[in-house]
Design an enzyme around this catalytic site. Structure first.
Site, PDB file in Angstrom:
ATOM      1  N   ARG A  88      98.316  58.020  53.059  1.00  0.00           N
ATOM      2  CA  ARG A  88      97.168  59.604  52.966  1.00  0.00           C
ATOM      3  C   ARG A  88      96.015  58.405  53.048  1.00  0.00           C
ATOM      4  O   ARG A  88      96.032  57.891  52.006  1.00  0.00           O
ATOM      5  CB  ARG A  88      97.066  60.434  52.107  1.00  0.00           C
ATOM      6  CG  ARG A  88      95.833  61.242  53.261  1.00  0.00           C
ATOM      7  CD  ARG A  88      95.899  62.789  51.190  1.00  0.00           C
ATOM      8  NE  ARG A  88      96.946  62.949  51.508  1.00  0.00           N
ATOM      9  CZ  ARG A  88      98.091  62.830  50.428  1.00  0.00           C
ATOM     10  NH1 ARG A  88      97.335  62.715  49.476  1.00  0.00           N
ATOM     11  NH2 ARG A  88      99.040  63.857  50.327  1.00  0.00           N
ATOM     12  N   SER A  92      66.544  85.350  82.600  1.00  0.00           N
ATOM     13  CA  SER A  92      65.734  84.694  82.134  1.00  0.00           C
ATOM     14  C   SER A  92      64.664  84.665  81.494  1.00  0.00           C
ATOM     15  O   SER A  92      63.702  85.401  82.220  1.00  0.00           O
ATOM     16  CB  SER A  92      65.624  83.438  83.672  1.00  0.00           C
ATOM     17  OG  SER A  92      64.643  83.119  83.462  1.00  0.00           O
TER      18      SER A  92
END
Length: 385
Positions: free
Chosen positions: A309, A270
């Site tokens: 498409r 930390s």
């Protein structure tokens, strides 16, 4: 050389997601183009002629900056790629990309990347499962107080908890095992008309598709699936399943670390509180599990295709598809590390005092069943090797 967009600064487990990186996608696209040249050479008989030399491409000679610029201009990277490949081919430029369309190349390449990525995830899941099976047996009678809706519930054992994780991992691996990885080859609108026209053979689309599948080690679906995104959905769902299973275990690991039951042996600093030992693997697994649903939603939304498409749906799919592969590989490999890195702390005395022989027997039966399922699933792998 273009600067890499994402090199892992905010992707703590990004290094293991390399199978889905740009370089791998590019290599897969080149492999598809090279294989397509080869199957055309077989179809027209030139590969059987005297002095035949297969056409190969140098991936290292491809200019990624030109590809990126071409992708921006055309909306797909394939046009700029084909230009560079044809330049490499010189007098044989006409053999490159014959009759194919961009979607053939991108879809087939992403299927190749999917196969590689999920194979790696599968191996990591196997390692995690083996570790969990061993630990479940070892902790078969270690009492633990289970929680429901965050509150203390009934006695169980640590072994039974680990067995539930084992079942989930085996289940995810089974989903990956059932996947099909099909080639895509349909030409401009999926009919393969250009292949038949160029070859002067009505069966050319079928022959080329079968040959391409064989060369790439993919399956031949017997059709074009350019607007039926079923194969993509199956792959995406499997990848999300891996992330979900690993994320669920990550959540449990985080809570177990908070309660002092299961702690990571390594990692977890930390910046503000040096005394802390954070369960980093648990955090990463949970984060990936939370990321996957949004990516999966994009793939499913894009599956509502139209025309031969669609304008945007197919394009929206690329990064979400690849993102799912990335989180699946990351999650599986982080999970394998997480379960191997566990330290079992002393469980609460209240769990031990409230457990009786029936509780332990029921929990033990859960362990035995999960380990038996794991061994049945793992046996074919041992026989294969």
């Amino acid at each position: 050389m273009a600067e890499p967009f994402d090199w892992g600064l905010l992707e703590p487990a990004g290094a293991v997601g390399v199978p889905a990186a740009d370089d791998h996608v590019l290599a897969a696209m080149i492999a598809v183009e090279e294989a397509l040249v080869g199957v055309w050479d077989e179809l027209d008989g030139s590969s059987a002629g005297p002095g035949y030399e297969p056409l190969g491409f140098d991936a290292a000679a491809i200019d990624p900056a030109r590809l990126a610029a071409g992708a921006r201009e055309a909306g797909v990277p394939v046009i700029a790629l084909v230009e560079q490949l044809r330049a490499q081919a010189g007098a044989h430029a006409g053999r490159v990309h014959r009759g194919a369309t961009s979607q053939d190349i991108v879809d087939s390449a992403l299927v190749l990347v999917s196969r590689e990525s999920l194979s790696r995830a599968r191996d990591a899941l196997a390692a995690a499962a083996a570790e969990l099976a061993e630990r479940a047996v070892r902790s078969r009678a270690t009492p633990l107080l289970a929680r429901t809706l965050t509150q203390e519930a009934e006695p169980t054992t640590l072994g039974a908890s680990l067995a539930s994780w084992l079942d989930a991992v085996v289940s995810a691996r089974e989903v990956v095992d059932r996947l099909d990885f099909p080639v895509q080859l349909g030409g401009a609108v999926g009919t393969g008309a250009a292949f038949a026209r160029l070859a002067s053979r009505a069966d050319a689309p079928q022959a080329l598709r079968a040959g391409l599948a064989s060369r790439l080690g993919l399956s031949d679906p017997g059709r074009s699936w350019h607007t039926d995104r079923g194969p993509v959905l199956a792959i995406a769902d499997a990848a999300a399943r891996v992330a979900a299973v690993a994320g669920r275990i990550g959540r449990d690991l985080g809570l177990a670390a908070r309660d002092g039951v299961l702690l990571p042996a390594t990692g977890g600093g930390s910046s503000a509180m040096p005394h802390k030992h954070n369960p980093v693997d648990a955090v990463l697994l949970t984060a990936n599990g939370l990321r996957a649903p949004g990516l999966l939603a994009t793939v499913h939304t894009a599956a509502l295709s139209y025309d031969a498409r669609p304008a945007g749906e197919w394009h929206a799919e690329w990064q979400a598809w690849r993102g799912l592969l990335r989180v699946a590989v990351e999650s599986a490999e982080v999970l394998a590390h997480a379960v191997a890195d566990l330290v079992v702390a002393d469980v609460t005395t209240s769990a031990a005092s409230s457990s009786d022989a029936a509780d332990l027997a029921s929990a033990g039966a859960v362990v035995d069943a999960a380990v038996a399922r794991y061994r049945a699933h793992a046996e074919p792998d041992r026989e294969a090797h």
